[in-house]
Design a protein around this motif. Structure first.
Motif, PDB file in Angstrom:
ATOM      1  N   UNK A 278       0.838  -1.190   0.000  1.00  0.00           N
ATOM      2  CA  UNK A 278       0.000   0.000   0.000  1.00  0.00           C
ATOM      3  C   UNK A 278       0.878   1.248   0.000  1.00  0.00           C
ATOM      4  N   UNK A 279       0.615   2.153  -0.933  1.00  0.00           N
ATOM      5  CA  UNK A 279       1.369   3.405  -1.025  1.00  0.00           C
ATOM      6  C   UNK A 279       0.459   4.577  -0.713  1.00  0.00           C
ATOM      7  N   UNK A 280       1.039   5.628  -0.177  1.00  0.00           N
ATOM      8  CA  UNK A 280       0.285   6.819   0.221  1.00  0.00           C
ATOM      9  C   UNK A 280       0.649   7.962  -0.707  1.00  0.00           C
ATOM     10  N   UNK A 281      -0.372   8.591  -1.287  1.00  0.00           N
ATOM     11  CA  UNK A 281      -0.155   9.705  -2.216  1.00  0.00           C
ATOM     12  C   UNK A 281      -0.546  11.016  -1.542  1.00  0.00           C
ATOM     13  N   UNK A 282       0.348  11.977  -1.576  1.00  0.00           N
ATOM     14  CA  UNK A 282       0.094  13.276  -0.946  1.00  0.00           C
ATOM     15  C   UNK A 282       0.533  14.384  -1.900  1.00  0.00           C
ATOM     16  N   UNK A 283      -0.421  15.170  -2.363  1.00  0.00           N
ATOM     17  CA  UNK A 283      -0.134  16.295  -3.254  1.00  0.00           C
ATOM     18  C   UNK A 283      -0.212  17.582  -2.445  1.00  0.00           C
ATOM     19  N   UNK A 284       0.926  18.094  -2.025  1.00  0.00           N
ATOM     20  CA  UNK A 284       0.942  19.276  -1.158  1.00  0.00           C
ATOM     21  C   UNK A 284       0.413  20.512  -1.879  1.00  0.00           C
ATOM     22  N   UNK A 285       0.577  20.571  -3.196  1.00  0.00           N
ATOM     23  CA  UNK A 285       0.103  21.741  -3.950  1.00  0.00           C
ATOM     24  C   UNK A 285      -1.427  21.775  -3.988  1.00  0.00           C
ATOM     25  N   UNK A 286      -2.050  20.607  -4.192  1.00  0.00           N
ATOM     26  CA  UNK A 286      -3.505  20.548  -4.170  1.00  0.00           C
ATOM     27  C   UNK A 286      -4.058  20.844  -2.793  1.00  0.00           C
ATOM     28  N   UNK A 287      -3.396  20.315  -1.748  1.00  0.00           N
ATOM     29  CA  UNK A 287      -3.837  20.560  -0.369  1.00  0.00           C
ATOM     30  C   UNK A 287      -3.762  22.047  -0.043  1.00  0.00           C
ATOM     31  N   UNK A 288      -2.642  22.670  -0.392  1.00  0.00           N
ATOM     32  CA  UNK A 288      -2.481  24.092  -0.077  1.00  0.00           C
ATOM     33  C   UNK A 288      -3.449  24.950  -0.880  1.00  0.00           C
ATOM     34  N   UNK A 289      -3.696  24.582  -2.145  1.00  0.00           N
ATOM     35  CA  UNK A 289      -4.642  25.354  -2.950  1.00  0.00           C
ATOM     36  C   UNK A 289      -6.045  25.289  -2.355  1.00  0.00           C
TER      37      UNK A 289
END
Length: 322
Positions: A278-289
Motif C-alpha cells: 500500500x502506497x500513500x499519495x500526498x499532493x501538497x500543492x492541491x492541499x495548499x490550494x
C-alpha cells in the motif's frame, strides 16, 4: 464626522481580516511543506533528503498565483479550474442563505412565542450538534434516492447528462445541489436557530420590550425590533462558524460527487497499491490550494458579515453624538 468614522471602521475590519488571512495562509503553507517533506523524505537509497522549506513555501505560493491567473485553463479531464471554485461557492451560498433565513425565523419564533417551536429547538439543537453532516447525507441518500428516487445523487453525472441532452445547465446545477445543500441545512440550522432563540429570550425580558408591550405596540413591530437587536450578534456568530460550514461542504462534496474544492482536497490524499504494498499519495500543492481557497472564502465572509454588523448595530459610530 460620523461618515469618516464609519469609513475608518470598515477599513479597520478589512485590514484586520486581511492580516489574519495572510498569517493563516503562511501557517498552512508551512504545514503543507512539512507534509511534502514527510512524504518525500527518503530517496532511492533510503537516506533522508534535505529540503529548503522557504523555497518550497514560495513554490506553493507561486503555484496558487499561477492557478488564479489561469482559471479558465482546462485540465486533462476538460474542466476549467474556476468550475471547481464555482461549485463550492454556489453550495456554500445555498447552504448559508437557507441557514440564515430559517435560523432567524425559527429562533425568533421560539424565543418570543415559546410553545412547540421552543421545545422543538431545545431538543433538536443538541441532537443535531452531535450528528456529523456525512451521517445526515447517508440518511438522505437512503430516503430520497434509494427508496424514493426523488433527487439526483451523483452531481457530476447528472450535470454531464444534462449537457449531453441539451437541457438547462442552470437547472441541472440547482437540482443536483439540492441534496448536498439540504444535508448542510439540516445539519446546522438547529444550532443557528437555538442561538437566535437564546438572544431573543434574553432581550424579551429587557425593560424596553416590557415598555413596548405596555404601550400596546403590535407584536409584529416588537418582533422586528428584537430581530434588529439580535441580528448583529447573530452575524458575529455566523462569521466565526463559517469555517465549520466550509469543512462540512468539503465532506458533502465528496459524498455527492461534486467536483469542487473539497473534491480537490480529497483527491490530494489517496491510498494506492504498488508492488511494495500500500502506497500513500500526498499532493501538497492541491492541499495548499484547497486551504487557500477555503481561507479566501472565509476572508470574504468575515469582511461582509462584520461590515453588516457595523451597519446594523446602532451603537457603532454614534458614541460621540450629543
Amino acid at each position: 464626522m460620523l461618515m469618516n468614522r464609519g469609513r475608518h471602521l470598515y477599513l479597520k475590519v478589512i485590514a484586520k481580516n486581511l492580516l489574519l488571512f495572510i498569517i493563516a495562509v503562511l501557517i498552512l503553507d508551512y504545514l503543507a511543506v512539512l507534509g511534502y517533506i514527510h512524504a518525500h523524505a527518503y530517496n532511492a537509497e533510503g537516506k533522508v533528503e534535505s529540503f529548503d522549506k522557504v523555497k518550497l513555501m514560495k513554490e506553493h505560493l507561486r503555484t496558487v498565483y499561477y492557478y488564479f491567473t489561469h482559471l479558465t485553463e482546462k485540465n486533462r479531464s476538460g474542466r476549467a479550474l474556476y468550475s471547481y471554485i464555482l461549485k463550492s461557492l454556489i453550495l456554500v451560498l445555498f447552504a448559508e442563505v437557507f441557514i440564515l433565513i430559517l435560523g432567524l425565523y425559527l429562533g425568533l419564533r421560539a424565543g418570543y412565542n415559546g410553545g412547540w417551536t421552543d421545545r422543538m429547538l431545545s431538543v433538536l439543537a443538541p441532537v443535531f450538534s452531535a450528528i456529523p453532516p456525512w451521517f445526515i447525507a447517508v440518511v438522505l441518500l437512503y430516503t430520497l434516492y434509494w427508496k424514493m428516487s426523488m433527487l439526483p445523487v451523483d452531481f457530476e453525472g447528472y450535470l454531464r447528462r444534462a449537457i449531453m441532452e441539451g437541457n438547462s445547465t442552470a437547472l441541472a446545477y440547482v437540482l443536483g445541489l439540492i441534496l448536498p445543500a439540504l444535508t448542510l441545512v439540516l445539519a446546522m440550522v438547529w444550532e443557528y436557530a437555538f442561538n437566535v432563540r437564546n438572544l431573543i429570550k434574553f432581550e424579551s425580558n429587557e425593560s424596553h420590550v416590557l415598555y413596548d408591550r405596555a404601550r400596546g405596540l403590535p407584536e409584529g413591530r416588537i418582533k422586528r425590533k428584537l430581530l434588529r437587536i439580535a441580528l448583529p450578534a447573530f452575524m458575529t456568530f455566523t462569521t466565526y462558524n463559517f469555517l465549520e460550514i466550509l469543512m462540512s461542504v468539503f465532506v458533502v462534496e465528496v459524498i455527492f460527487n461534486v467536483h469542487g474544492i473539497g473534491w480537490i482536497l480529497a483527491y490530494s490524499f489517496r491510498l494506492g497499491h504498488s508492488v511494495q504494498g500500500v502506497s500513500y499519495y500526498y499532493n501538497s500543492y492541491g492541499v495548499f490550494f484547497a486551504a487557500f481557497v477555503m481561507l479566501l472564502f472565509y476572508f470574504v465572509n468575515a469582511v461582509v458579515m462584520e461590515s453588516i454588523y457595523l451597519h446594523l448595530d446602532p451603537r457603532i459610530g454614534r458614541e460621540g453624538r450629543a
